[in-house]
Every structure is written in C-alpha cells, then in structure tokens.
Design an enzyme around this catalytic site. Sequence first.
Site, PDB file in Angstrom:
ATOM      1  N   SER A  39      48.065  37.772  40.895  1.00 57.43           N
ATOM      2  CA  SER A  39      46.766  38.936  41.077  1.00 57.43           C
ATOM      3  C   SER A  39      46.837  39.588  39.951  1.00 57.43           C
ATOM      4  O   SER A  39      47.793  40.458  39.575  1.00 57.43           O
ATOM      5  CB  SER A  39      47.161  39.617  42.184  1.00 57.43           C
ATOM      6  OG  SER A  39      46.130  40.560  42.678  1.00 57.43           O
TER       7      SER A  39
ATOM      8  N   ASP B 159      46.304  42.900  38.540  1.00 52.67           N
ATOM      9  CA  ASP B 159      45.772  44.228  39.186  1.00 52.67           C
ATOM     10  C   ASP B 159      45.673  45.416  38.183  1.00 52.67           C
ATOM     11  O   ASP B 159      46.954  45.748  37.779  1.00 52.67           O
ATOM     12  CB  ASP B 159      46.686  44.407  40.436  1.00 52.67           C
ATOM     13  CG  ASP B 159      46.617  43.287  41.604  1.00 52.67           C
ATOM     14  OD1 ASP B 159      45.397  42.634  41.596  1.00 52.67           O
ATOM     15  OD2 ASP B 159      47.730  42.797  41.917  1.00 52.67           O
TER      16      ASP B 159
ATOM     17  N   SER C  93      43.191  38.808  42.242  1.00 57.69           N
ATOM     18  CA  SER C  93      43.237  39.853  41.256  1.00 57.69           C
ATOM     19  C   SER C  93      42.454  41.092  42.056  1.00 57.69           C
ATOM     20  O   SER C  93      41.548  41.072  42.971  1.00 57.69           O
ATOM     21  CB  SER C  93      42.503  39.829  40.204  1.00 57.69           C
ATOM     22  OG  SER C  93      43.420  38.941  39.168  1.00 57.69           O
TER      23      SER C  93
END
Lengths: 365, 365, 365, 365
Positions: free
Chosen positions: B269, B271, B231
């Site tokens: 991830s 984001d 992340s």
Amino acid sequence: GRARDFGLITGILPTGKWNAITDVPGVSVGHKTLLSGDSVRTGVTVILPHQDNIFQQKVPAAVYVGNGFGKSMGLSQIEELGNLETPIALTNTLSAPTVANGLLDYMLGLPGNENVRSVNSVVGETNDGYLNDIRGRHVAPNDVSDALRTASSGPVAEGNVGAGTGTRALGFKGGIGTASRILPPSKGGYTVGVLVQSNFGGVLQINGAPVGRELHNFYMMEEGPYVADGSCMIIIATDAPLSARNLKRLARRSYLAFGAVGSFSSNGSGDYSIAFSVHPDTFIPHTSKEPVHMTPDLRNDELSPLFLAVLEATEEAIYNSLFMAADMEGHRGHVVKALPIDRTLEILKKYRALHQDTLPKASPK
Amino acid sequence: GRARDFGLITGILPTGKWNAITDVPGVSVGHKTLLSGDSVRTGVTVILPHQDNIFQQKVPAAVYVGNGFGKSMGLSQIEELGNLETPIALTNTLSAPTVANGLLDYMLGLPGNENVRSVNSVVGETNDGYLNDIRGRHVAPNDVSDALRTASSGPVAEGNVGAGTGTRALGFKGGIGTASRILPPSKGGYTVGVLVQSNFGGVLQINGAPVGRELHNFYMMEEGPYVADGSCMIIIATDAPLSARNLKRLARRSYLAFGAVGSFSSNGSGDYSIAFSVHPDTFIPHTSKEPVHMTPDLRNDELSPLFLAVLEATEEAIYNSLFMAADMEGHRGHVVKALPIDRTLEILKKYRALHQDTLPKASPK
Amino acid sequence: GRARDFGLITGILPTGKWNAITDVPGVSVGHKTLLSGDSVRTGVTVILPHQDNIFQQKVPAAVYVGNGFGKSMGLSQIEELGNLETPIALTNTLSAPTVANGLLDYMLGLPGNENVRSVNSVVGETNDGYLNDIRGRHVAPNDVSDALRTASSGPVAEGNVGAGTGTRALGFKGGIGTASRILPPSKGGYTVGVLVQSNFGGVLQINGAPVGRELHNFYMMEEGPYVADGSCMIIIATDAPLSARNLKRLARRSYLAFGAVGSFSSNGSGDYSIAFSVHPDTFIPHTSKEPVHMTPDLRNDELSPLFLAVLEATEEAIYNSLFMAADMEGHRGHVVKALPIDRTLEILKKYRALHQDTLPKASPK
Amino acid sequence: GRARDFGLITGILPTGKWNAITDVPGVSVGHKTLLSGDSVRTGVTVILPHQDNIFQQKVPAAVYVGNGFGKSMGLSQIEELGNLETPIALTNTLSAPTVANGLLDYMLGLPGNENVRSVNSVVGETNDGYLNDIRGRHVAPNDVSDALRTASSGPVAEGNVGAGTGTRALGFKGGIGTASRILPPSKGGYTVGVLVQSNFGGVLQINGAPVGRELHNFYMMEEGPYVADGSCMIIIATDAPLSARNLKRLARRSYLAFGAVGSFSSNGSGDYSIAFSVHPDTFIPHTSKEPVHMTPDLRNDELSPLFLAVLEATEEAIYNSLFMAADMEGHRGHVVKALPIDRTLEILKKYRALHQDTLPKASPK
C-alpha cells in the site's frame, strides 16, 4: 486484571503464552520502581533482546519517530548502523542522562567489554512530572543495574511499575503495558511482542467503544484540565528475521495504534518506537573475521502479517497499561485515578466491545 | 448517502458546511471520470489550493510518506522548498507520468508562466488495476485539463469518480471521499479538510464497530482472496497559518486514521499524505523584491487541535469513500461490490456506532 | 580527452579498465542525443544494472537527496522497498514524465512482464533550459527505447551526449561524465562506478587548483551572469554486496564531491544520488517461493574504503563531464563555452594539480 | 597561529572580526579543559546562542546527520519542534550523559525556570579515547557550569581545549576550530560562524594541496596505523533570519566541507551538524499569549550565499583546529603529533595554496 482477563479481546490474531514482549524468545524485562515519600513516583524499565553480551552480539534494530518532542537517546546510531548494542532502558524525562550513565556502567563492566570505548546507550523516556518530583531526578545509575539484574522472561509486571510508575494516559493512570501476537504457521509463525510506557492523551476508545466520552474524560471536553500531552515509548520485538529497513517499517506501524485507541499524538507527546529482531541469524558480532555478513530478511511482500501483529499488540499493550494501573497520589498531592474497571466494562458491554473472539478470526490458508 | 446521512458521526469536532475539503476557503476539486467499454474504469481528480496561478503564488506544503510503495511524483521538492506550486492531481499508478504531463501542459500555458522552465508537478496515484485495464494507460493529458476546468468549491462528488473510479478499499468498492472539521473558536476556529483516494485493505472497523469481521470480509480471513494491498492518497488542506514543518506534522497525523479504520498500511500500500495551508499570509510569491518573507506560523503548542481534526476528517473521508461508492464491474469481468449499506447499518446499530453525537463533544473553554 | 588523459589524476585509488561506471560488471549505459535546429539540445541517458529483466530481478538500491529542488521520480519506493526495478533514466526537467512513460513502455513490454500492473520508473533530470528549448518538451517516449537498445558496457560517451547534451556546470559546458575506482584486494577488491549529469555551479576547483577564480568564472564574481543553479544527478554502481541501508551511506558520500570541486549545492540545484549493487547474491526476484531472502551485506566497518571510492569517482566523473564537453550554441542563440583545456592545464600545472600519481597512493597491507 | 595567520586564505568571502562563531552577534563560547595526570585529556565546550535564558527564548534550529555513528543527544526534538532550548555542549563520547546532566543542572537552576519539568539538553561528542582515559568518564556535571560561566564573545580558544583537548583529526592532533564569513551587503550582509570539534580521518588536503600524501600520513597508506574513524561535530550560527527548514539546508552544506578537506566521513565517524539563527525576530518565547508567531524567513532563492559561507567557514574551522592544536601525550603513553607547521607551509607554498586572496574574490553587484 489485564484487558483480556475481562474478555477484552483485541484483533484477529492469537497471543503468545504470556501475551507479553517476553513471548519473543530470549527477550527479558526488568523494572526498578521508585516509590518513596510524598513525591517520588518513578522508575526504570529495561528490555533485553537476549541474554548474552549485547554489545558483542548486536541485534538489528530501527527507530520510528512519531512525534519527536522527547529526549530519547541513541536514535541516530540505530538509524545509521541498523543495530542495537545495549538493552533499551525507559525512565522519566529528566533522568534520561542518568539512566544512560547507568547503562554505560553496566556495558563497560560486562566481561568481554574491557576495551570498549564507545557505547550507544539507548534510553527512552516520558514525563511523569505530574505525580513525580521529576526535577528531583531521583533515579540513580544503580537503579538501572537493579532493573537489569532482576530482568526475566515470563510474565511482565504492568501498570504502576518501573518507568510507568508515575505516568498517566488518556485521562487515567497509565504505566507499563505489554502484549504479543503469533502469526499463523502459513505466515511464518513468528511472534511479535510489544511493550509500552503509556503517558499520552486523546479521546479514549477501547476496542472501538467511546470510553473516554462515556466517562466524561477526554481531550477538549468542557470540564476540567485534561492533559493531552505526555509521550509514549513503544518497544517492539520479533523473532522474524528482518533487516533494519524492514524493522523500521514495523516500528512505523506501531504508530497506527494511536489512531486505534483514539489518540492523535499531541504536540507535547514524544512518541518513539524502537523495533528489533532476535532471530539469531540476524545477530551482528561486534568483531568478525568475515567482512561479509550473510543475513536473512523476510521478503517485502511477507511483511503485512507482521504489520497487523504490531498494530494489534501495541493497541492491546496500551489497554493493559490502563487496566493494570492503580490510583496514585504523588507530587504536591496530585492524584490520578486509574481507569474505573467496572464502569468501563459496562461501557464495553454496551458497545459490544467485549468477547469479540466470537467473531471470525485470522485463519488464512 | 454519505456516512453522516446515516447517522454515522465520527469524532467530537463539528464539520464544515460541506463536510468536504472544499470547506477550506478557496480550495476546489475537479474530477474526470473515465468509464468506457468493458475495462476502462479510471480517472483523474485534482485539488487546487486557490484560484490564482499557483506557480506564481505558491502555498506552504509538506509530505508524509506512510508507506512508500508508490509512484507519487514531486515529493522531494515539496520537502526541500516547503511549498506546492501546482494543483495536486490523483490518478492510477501507470498513468501518473501522463497526468504529470497534463499538469505541465496546464502550468506552462497559464498566463504569467510564459518564461517558466521548471515546474514541480505533484501527482499521487493508487492502483486500480483489478477493475481497470491499467496497462492500457487510458488517461490522456487533456483529462487533467478537463478535471481542472470543472473544478469547483462546494460539494464534492465521492465514490466511483475521478481517480477513485476503479479503486477498492477494505474489501469493498473504494473511491474518493472527503470530510472536514472546524476547530472551536477558542482554538482558532480553523478549518481542516481532507480528501482521500481509498484503495487499501485491513480489517474494517467503522466508528469502532467490527464491520469487516461481521461481514466476513477482512484481511487474513479463511475464505476468499482478500487483497490488503492497494494504496491511499490523503490530501489535507487548512486555513490555519502553518509552516512546512508544522504541515508535515499534520500530514503525519492523517496516517493514524489507518489505525482507526482497522488498517495496518500493508506492504503493498503506497500511503502518502500531502498537507498545505491556504492562509493567504503564508503564500509564497514566485518572485519578490523582498528577500525576507514575513510569515505566520501557529506556535507548536497550538497544534494539537489541528492534529485531532486531521485524524477525524481522514477517518470520515475514508468512510465516505466507502459509503458513496457503488458496485462496479470492470476489467476481465472483475466485480467489486460496494459496502452493503443496510447490513452495515445493522452492524453499526448493534455496536452502537451510530448517532454518537449524543455523546459529549468538544467544548473547550 | 578525459581528465586523466591530460595527467589529471584524482585521489589515491586506481581506476577500473574503462574508468567508467561500466567497469562494474554487467552495468551498461546508453544515450540518445537530441540535437536539431536552433534549439533542441537535450537527450536521454540510461543506466542498466544488469542485462536481464530488472523488474523480475531487482537490485538493492538507495537514494540520497542532497538538495531536493528537482523532479526526480521513483525515489520513495526505492527508499521504502530498498530496491530498483527499472533502469535509471536521465533527461531534462520538463521531459521527466515523458521519459517515465518511455520506461513504462519498455518495462511493460518486456517478455515476462505481461501481467505487471505496477512499475516504479526511476527518472532523474537536470534543467538544460538555457541551451535547450525545454518548454518544447522534445523528448519522446521512444527516445528512451533508443537509449536502452543502444546501451552497452565498455567505454561511455561523455560530455554533450544524452541527458548531458544541453547542460552546463561550474561556469562551463557540462554534461555526462563517468569514472570508477577499484579497492585494494585486502579491502575486498570491489569496483565502484559513478556517472554524473553535471549541471550545477560554484567556485570551480580541480584537484584543489582554483580554476574558476583563475579563469574569472565563478559564483559571486563581479562580472557577468554566473548561474549557480542547475542540478546534478549522480548514479553509483558497485559490485560490493550491500544492503539498501549501506547503499544509502554510499550515496550520501557522493554529495561530498560537491565540496571537493568547489560547489555548495546551491538553492536551485536538484542534487540526487542513486546507488545500487550488482552483486548477484543481492538480487531480489520479483516472485519467490522462499519467504526469507538470504543476502550478503558488507559489515559496517568495511564500508570506509567504498566511501572513499565513491568520493573519488564522483569528483573525477565531474571533471570528465567538463573535460569532455564542447562549446554549444542553442536556444535563443545562447552559447556556453567548454572548459578551455589549454588554459586550464596551465593553471593545473601552476598549482601542481597534475600528475599527482607520483605522490603516495593507497597501499594498505 | 591560525591558518590565516600563515597566509592560508580559504574561499572568496571575507571573515568577521574574530573569524569565529562569536562574530555572530550574541553568540558566546566557553571551554572547560581537563588535563590531569597521565591520562585525563578531555573537556567540555559550550556554545550559547544568546545571553538570555534560552529555554524562555528559544532559537530556531536544525540538525543534519552526515553519519550517525555517534551519541549526540537532543536531536529529535530539534527536528520536530524546529528549535533549540539549551546551549549546545560538546564533550567526549562516554561523558555525553554526564554533560547532559550538567546542562540540566544549569537549565533547571536558571531564574525563571523554576517550574520547568522538561528540557531538551543538546550534547554533541566525539571519541577522544586514544589520548584520554575515556572509560574513566572524568568529566563532571560542574565542568559544564564552569564552561558556561566562562563563556564569552570575542576570540575563541582553539586546538587542544575544551571538547577538543584529546581529539585527533586527519592524522594529526585535532581539536576545536572556528571561522566565520560575512556576506556582501547585496546578499544581506549576514554573518555565518562555525565551530568544529575535529576528530576524523581522510586524505588531508588543505586549500587543495595534498598535504596528507606529501607528509605520508593518510588513510589507506602503506605505513602505520592511520585511523580514519573519529567523528566531527559542526555548530553553525547565523544572524540571517531563517526557519528551521532553511537552517537544515545550511547544516547539510557543512557536510560538504569533508569533501573539501579530503575526508569521506568514514564508517566510524559520527558527523553531526547543528545550525541555529540568532536573528531576534526568529526567537520563540516558551510561553506567549499570541497563538500565531510572525517570523521572518529568507526566501529560498536567497539561500545560496549562505550555503557558500557555511562551506567556507566549516573548511577553515577544520584547518584552524589543526593549526592551533599542539602535540599531546596521553592515555597509555599514546602520542599524537600536531600538524607540522613548517613542513605544511612548504607544501602549501609548493602547491600555491597560500595567499589565494590575491585571486578574484566575491564581489557581486
């Protein structure tokens, strides 16, 4: 030659046979290039997901809007229903409605569509008004059918063709570019193909080499009238079985290619990505006796390799659009020079950006 | 040292004094680092837009979700109301609710907030569970107040501090990184500052140099268990006067930095980007006798320089998070090595990625 | 009694056995009601999609944000990944983080989750701060486990219970309400269940009768301090096999119920809808050897009956939350009166809003 | 007569002078109705925010997509840039591109636009293919200029006119409808005007009275081929000073009117709302020497009265579209009956849905 012909190898994944969106099984591309007189420099490019009646056999699809300063048509229905029911057509900004009409002509005329009264024409566009007399709206509806009729699989013409005829990108002549990637067998062996209509600005880097700065041609440099605005259309095809939700995730990754090539998706750049799957089991018949549709979808945690493939193929498709373009003179005597290949190769050599296939590549167990 | 200390100069715009988010007037940053025993490797980082009671003087703000596989809190209210009413706090995934409670303690206790019964705590997170005993949830609410109390302007500690204590990025030890950019006077002279909590994967490139491949440490390589997931939290501050709509456009550009550093925003991830303006005329008092708020907004066509600044500052903040991190051993004896600076510099030299400030820079008329 | 007990029949579709979200097979609901002293008037309500470990067997899910002035948690991951991996918990605004921690306690402690290091706790909230000492944050993490432990299928307690203990709606005491609808066999025979935590304002109409105006209790009336703000959480369950995309479409229809009951989703109302499917073939195992997931989805053109069911069930759930609530005195001596049933029934009679089941009903071929 | 002429008074707020979108200062509406032969039953309706060159003086605007099964054009640029730069034109589904071309003809030809090379034509549509030979695409570009040339303020023709010529709604003949609301002086005294092109289905209720069921004409009834699909375009104008963000919130509230009139926004209904402000201080000049735009925006907590106004005006505009429509025979001999006014009034009387202006109204201090 294309980027790869000069030893410019982008990324860690292998390409498909043609290194083109047409490596995705069944996908075909057609161009109609309009070059006439002093100022007609435009055209139409079409991408067909498969060779059947796409209204009757829709494909799952999704849209990502990177920067919505554009006139793309048909987006909200893709978002709502999760599918695409026409070929995708690309053209110039002011001809988008005419091209939509051309798509309607085609779709309404297809055998089997005699009773169709609603069609979601999907049209993308970028503004070629520097080289092209865009206000003249020189594209005609039958230019769409011409592009559709000549669409084929195999190698795709790039550079100053079709919807890329009059575009410019990153300080140079832009146009149509395409590329593809193949996943390793352990990741499903899927193909991802990308086609771009490049018409945007930034601070060009190629495989990391600062080409724009070396060539004194970049956004916010001292000299000259560099134009950062423009737009980029990105079309993504894959044979991976994906839901509209996961296709949207793919589409979003194509936006990252702007960062890779040194662009920041300027205010005036209408940057849209459209992704679809051609896996036959994901097709959606227009009518069906079965109310429930069984459909395959890659598990979320299998998506990362496809994301990488989208990024790499989009980046290389942009390079191809530059490498394959040629100088052009057009509207009002405006001239846009192509990327100077020799000097560019020197720069790439200087920064060791060529032949990076000697570096370690993807080789997952 | 930071990236720039080694001659790694990213982009064409100059930095602010500290090359940090704190170059944006009034912005302060605080860390609480939790390092104890074998397995506590985590912390809290806070970013304050200004030094007053932010609930009473909200700032315009926006969110962009690059990949929503994360547990960030407070996003929908920012989107709806276009403002931020608490500092932003970053921490590890499983401690996000506790940190939200810590923010509530702080906000409810501020003089002037005695009657406040609704607060939108904004918390970002990444998963440090490889080095940190994340299931132990070792962060306490008062760690938030500690971070807030020690927040300051000026230089910002980077690497293994605060919420970056236990993170890893691009195959190496990640952490907190920050950077800033100043626009030319002709473009408004505004400052953009970015702070990242890096914890994601890809195929690391630094200023275009293929560092990950050269160091045999990248996603989908043959050897070893490279982890692409993780992340990234990205916080963007500016003193440009911007509406929430335009701040969202800034936030979206930070996502492009993934493409610049060789990442594809993997499935795992989370984001997220949060952008806010500290231009005082954009502040939104919690209560007002005036029903209409006069507020400045940069015209859309003035945004491009800010977009470039966001991209450059985010990219460099990520590099700083790597350069400033150190080796760490943690939970279950897991070890994550920092980017090997010497070898990295050699690679950067090989690819001429250092000292690019000798190339032409931004110098618009 | 519930709305239907008084002859208030909403819509044209039949209900399930319990006229509750628990008519959807496998769904259970639990409440923990906190009533103590002068000013604790709050609680927790949990909705479980099924009885197994939901982290290990996720369900497809989607979110619709009607008005994002709220602090709901876990939304972005539902949107990105299209699934729900915890029960949904509802509570008061300032206790949302604590309840998220309670959910984490529960999820991390479930057999089979010993190695889980990332959990997306989904928490909704509305603000009960008029009747409840909300700043006291009286909910504790174990109130969540209490609610989970006592969750059951069958009849659902409504009104002043759980997360609805201290809420008010449409000028009266609000709370928890639920309802369900069954589609005709020719439309699939699916069940839709809805549960609401009502805490919002407007100009109350019940089955079309202008009850708020008749009772002199509505937004923007001359007398008194009518509060339009508040919020509404809407949870939608169905056994129809649906993708996240189509679940989002269901969630969006629940928003229309505001229009049906005379509300306009005021600025201060955080109105969120979360929809999930419990059709077993749509479940998503956390881990799987199969990279591709075959999953059923109703065809788009089969969705309309479900949309109607969502609208009807949401509307009736709101009525039930009012009919089942009771007068309450709380924080600072504030009193909120329940809907006066007798006078309301007179009004409904006057407007012939009762016993509309004598009108034609759904009976498609 | 219009709904209000029969004593059908919806809501608690007063109307403007014309009870039309043209009550919003400067707004004008034009229709071109195409009725010819057996099967041409269609047209164009245009809405102009002001009388100047709108490309040169853009207005803040926003879009809400209730159900994206439609072909509206120009949405993404409104969303990105927060403004509208052409009149809004409505037509039938398959004529949308032609109407976009008509808008282009007009915009490119306006004095002052000689150098314009990019225009975002905004076109909405619904499908009139039951009464109209929609595949014939009988609308021509100059029908747009005809509609624009005859646009006027003051009373607005409703029912079977312009883009509403061939539509049907809620089981009856639909068409164009409009209504307006005025806020009390203490709430700013602003005007909200709405215009709808109604073409959707449901279970019609009028001011709460179950008219559809009483008339045996509703979705999912036993008899006959009720069509729930269709679409609804909703245009919202106001003189309140609003940012694009807050205009989007207004647009979203118009969707609630579906719930009020008994519709659930069926799968096949493309339901789009476009809202704009005509407050002169919010206008956005196409070019400006000032990089920063000072603009007024109502504070978030002042929005609720406008939300109510949007809901009421949209609901009444739909009623007007039904009351003002007339029976029509068209394509293939298809006949659609108008709402039977006499029987409807009897039903409304039975349910006391008429003359509700004797009930308490909005009268805030």
